[in-house]
Write an enzyme that holds these catalytic residues in place. Structure first.
Site, PDB file in Angstrom:
ATOM      1  N   GLU A  81      13.311  58.621  21.661  1.00 51.66           N
ATOM      2  CA  GLU A  81      14.476  57.832  22.084  1.00 51.66           C
ATOM      3  C   GLU A  81      15.776  58.268  21.416  1.00 51.66           C
ATOM      4  OE1 GLU A  81      11.487  56.612  21.639  1.00 51.66           O
ATOM      5  OE2 GLU A  81      11.062  55.044  23.095  1.00 51.66           O
TER       6      GLU A  81
ATOM      7  N   ALA B 103       9.799  55.098  29.286  1.00 51.33           N
ATOM      8  CA  ALA B 103      10.546  54.202  30.173  1.00 51.33           C
ATOM      9  C   ALA B 103      11.250  55.087  31.183  1.00 51.33           C
ATOM     10  CB  ALA B 103      11.560  53.406  29.364  1.00 51.33           C
TER      11      ALA B 103
ATOM     12  N   GLY C  94       8.201  54.719  25.764  1.00 48.30           N
ATOM     13  CA  GLY C  94       7.441  53.542  26.182  1.00 48.30           C
ATOM     14  C   GLY C  94       5.951  53.835  26.376  1.00 48.30           C
TER      15      GLY C  94
ATOM     16  N   GLU D 178       4.500  53.635  23.022  1.00 47.68           N
ATOM     17  CA  GLU D 178       4.531  52.217  22.633  1.00 47.68           C
ATOM     18  C   GLU D 178       3.424  51.424  23.332  1.00 47.68           C
ATOM     19  OE1 GLU D 178       8.800  52.091  23.520  1.00 47.68           O
ATOM     20  OE2 GLU D 178       9.058  51.168  21.556  1.00 47.68           O
TER      21      GLU D 178
HETATM   22  N1  COA Z   1      11.793  58.696  33.367  1.00 45.76           N
HETATM   23  C1  COA Z   1      12.037  59.017  34.639  1.00 45.76           C
HETATM   24  N2  COA Z   1      11.540  60.112  35.229  1.00 45.76           N
HETATM   25  C2  COA Z   1      10.759  60.908  34.499  1.00 45.76           C
HETATM   26  C3  COA Z   1      10.452  60.634  33.146  1.00 45.76           C
HETATM   27  C4  COA Z   1      11.005  59.465  32.588  1.00 45.76           C
HETATM   28  N3  COA Z   1      10.757  59.088  31.336  1.00 45.76           N
HETATM   29  N4  COA Z   1       9.647  61.610  32.682  1.00 45.76           N
HETATM   30  C5  COA Z   1       9.452  62.460  33.699  1.00 45.76           C
HETATM   31  N5  COA Z   1      10.115  62.037  34.781  1.00 45.76           N
HETATM   32  C6  COA Z   1      10.170  62.676  36.121  1.00 45.76           C
HETATM   33  C7  COA Z   1      11.087  63.882  36.145  1.00 45.76           C
HETATM   34  O1  COA Z   1      12.432  63.471  36.326  1.00 45.76           O
HETATM   35  C8  COA Z   1      10.532  64.635  37.329  1.00 45.76           C
HETATM   36  O2  COA Z   1      10.968  64.022  38.502  1.00 45.76           O
HETATM   37  P1  COA Z   1      11.525  64.916  39.746  1.00 45.76           P
HETATM   38  O3  COA Z   1      10.335  65.761  40.145  1.00 45.76           O
HETATM   39  O4  COA Z   1      11.907  63.915  40.777  1.00 45.76           O
HETATM   40  O5  COA Z   1      12.646  65.727  39.201  1.00 45.76           O
HETATM   41  C9  COA Z   1       9.028  64.378  37.216  1.00 45.76           C
HETATM   42  O6  COA Z   1       8.884  63.198  36.444  1.00 45.76           O
HETATM   43  C10 COA Z   1       8.264  65.485  36.529  1.00 45.76           C
HETATM   44  O7  COA Z   1       8.856  65.696  35.273  1.00 45.76           O
HETATM   45  P2  COA Z   1       9.361  67.138  34.769  1.00 45.76           P
HETATM   46  O8  COA Z   1      10.428  66.917  33.737  1.00 45.76           O
HETATM   47  O9  COA Z   1       9.724  68.006  35.939  1.00 45.76           O
HETATM   48  O10 COA Z   1       8.012  67.697  34.115  1.00 45.76           O
HETATM   49  P3  COA Z   1       7.887  68.776  32.949  1.00 45.76           P
HETATM   50  O11 COA Z   1       6.450  69.119  32.883  1.00 45.76           O
HETATM   51  O12 COA Z   1       8.873  69.874  33.139  1.00 45.76           O
HETATM   52  O13 COA Z   1       8.316  68.004  31.594  1.00 45.76           O
HETATM   53  C11 COA Z   1       8.344  66.162  30.026  1.00 45.76           C
HETATM   54  C12 COA Z   1       7.546  66.947  31.105  1.00 45.76           C
HETATM   55  C13 COA Z   1       7.515  64.936  29.654  1.00 45.76           C
HETATM   56  C14 COA Z   1       8.572  67.060  28.798  1.00 45.76           C
HETATM   57  C15 COA Z   1       9.718  65.746  30.617  1.00 45.76           C
HETATM   58  O14 COA Z   1       9.493  65.139  31.888  1.00 45.76           O
HETATM   59  C16 COA Z   1      10.478  64.767  29.755  1.00 45.76           C
HETATM   60  O15 COA Z   1      11.048  65.154  28.765  1.00 45.76           O
HETATM   61  N6  COA Z   1      10.504  63.464  30.159  1.00 45.76           N
HETATM   62  C17 COA Z   1      11.231  62.452  29.458  1.00 45.76           C
HETATM   63  C18 COA Z   1      10.489  62.030  28.218  1.00 45.76           C
HETATM   64  C19 COA Z   1      11.276  60.974  27.431  1.00 45.76           C
HETATM   65  O16 COA Z   1      12.317  61.213  26.880  1.00 45.76           O
HETATM   66  N7  COA Z   1      10.707  59.775  27.396  1.00 45.76           N
HETATM   67  C20 COA Z   1      11.238  58.686  26.631  1.00 45.76           C
HETATM   68  C21 COA Z   1      12.050  57.804  27.465  1.00 45.76           C
HETATM   69  S1  COA Z   1      12.575  56.426  26.467  1.00 45.76           S
END
Ligand code: COA
Length: 261
Positions: free
Chosen positions: A138, A70, A115, A118
């Site tokens: 989460e 999400a 999400g 999910e």
């Molecule tokens: N919501 C909003 N934005 C997200 C996102 C999410 N769930 N996951 C990634 N993004 C965005 C990042 O903010 C970044 O945006 P920006 O370039 O404007 O800063 C872009 O996507 C790329 O992500 P980034 O974190 O730079 O890539 P990465 O390769 O370093 O890391 C992940 C990848 C998946 C490990 C990391 O993005 C992450 O932990 N995301 C959240 C995962 C999460 O907790 N999901 C559950 C939500 S309920």
């Protein structure tokens, strides 16, 4: 080949009846914001009403992510009331995926977190690419999965493994997902789409009414009325032309010609 373009989703249908729905926000790792949810809801309605579509594949744009969860930017401002509304809305849309009358295969091509996991779990079959990482992080955000993850994960991998994944919040790699039954195959990025299309082809040889009934019956498994619902659906199919055609074709040693009637 027909194409339907939304702002955050691409929906493409080939001449054989296989549609591919791509979540298309690669710069945000295909995170599910409110717009993606709305468009997914609309796309699911279109898929179910479009007679040209027989099987749906769902995947993420780019090579890095299926869906990274999400949209945390939107989660950040939730309160009790809006949180309840968002979880109910997400659950309703993912229920529409799970209860789709047409078989849905997720191609999990990278991060499938929160999400994203999910959404993959709401699909009927999951195929992963070797770089897939699947998890429900989460709790690391002070939340719990809200789009059905606490219900679907135990059903797929058992309560103990689900508890481990949900309580640690740590994602698992493709091989571990295969071992625990969360996905049914792991392939290279190059092979995954072809493999999913082959699966779709094998599925499409069967009667559409039987496929819809099978989805409903399997979805009812584990529920209190699962066996009863299975028997009702089974009996209803006995009245269809496809059932007569399918059984007759077997007895006559020929391929069945199903009409969906
Ligand atoms: N919501 C909003 N934005 C997200 C996102 C999410 N769930 N996951 C990634 N993004 C965005 C990042 O903010 C970044 O945006 P920006 O370039 O404007 O800063 C872009 O996507 C790329 O992500 P980034 O974190 O730079 O890539 P990465 O390769 O370093 O890391 C992940 C990848 C998946 C490990 C990391 O993005 C992450 O932990 N995301 C959240 C995962 C999460 O907790 N999901 C559950 C939500 S309920």
């Amino acid at each position: 080949m027909s194409q339907r373009t939304f702002e955050t989703i691409l929906l493409e249908t080939d001449e054989t009846g296989i549609a591919t729905l791509k979540i298309n926000r690669p710069d945000k790792l295909n995170a599910l914001n409110s717009r993606v949810l709305s468009e997914l809801e609309t796309a699911m309605k279109e898929v179910n009403s479009d007679e040209a579509i027989r099987v749906l594949l769902i995947t993420g744009a780019g090579e890095k992510a299926f869906v990274a969860g999400a949209d945390i930017k939107e989660l950040n401002t939730l309160n009790k009331e809006t949180g309840e509304m968002l979880a109910s809305r997400g659950q309703k849309i993912f229920d529409a995926v799970e209860n789709s009358k047409k078989p849905i295969i997720a191609i999990v091509n990278g991060y499938a977190l929160g999400g994203g996991a999910e959404l993959a779990m709401a699909c009927h079959i999951r195929v992963a690419t070797e770089n897939a990482l699947i998890g429900l992080p989460e709790v690391s955000l002070g939340l719990i999965p809200g789009y059905g993850g606490t219900q679907r994960l135990p059903a797929l991998v058992g309560k103990s493994k689900a508890m481990e994944m949900i309580l640690t919040g740590k994602p698992i790699k493709a091989d571990a997902a295969l071992q625990s039954g969360l996905v049914s195959a792991v392939l290279s990025i190059e092979e995954a789409l072809e493999y999913a299309k082959k699966l779709a082809g094998a599925i499409m040889k069967n009667g559409p009414l039987a496929l819809s009934a099978a989805i409903e019956a399997v979805n009812a498994s584990g529920r209190a009325n699962g066996f009863a619902r299975e028997a009702v659906l089974f009996s209803e199919l006995c009245e269809t032309e496809d059932f007569t055609e399918g059984t007759s074709a077997f007895l006559e040693k020929r391929n069945a010609q199903f009409k969906g009637k």
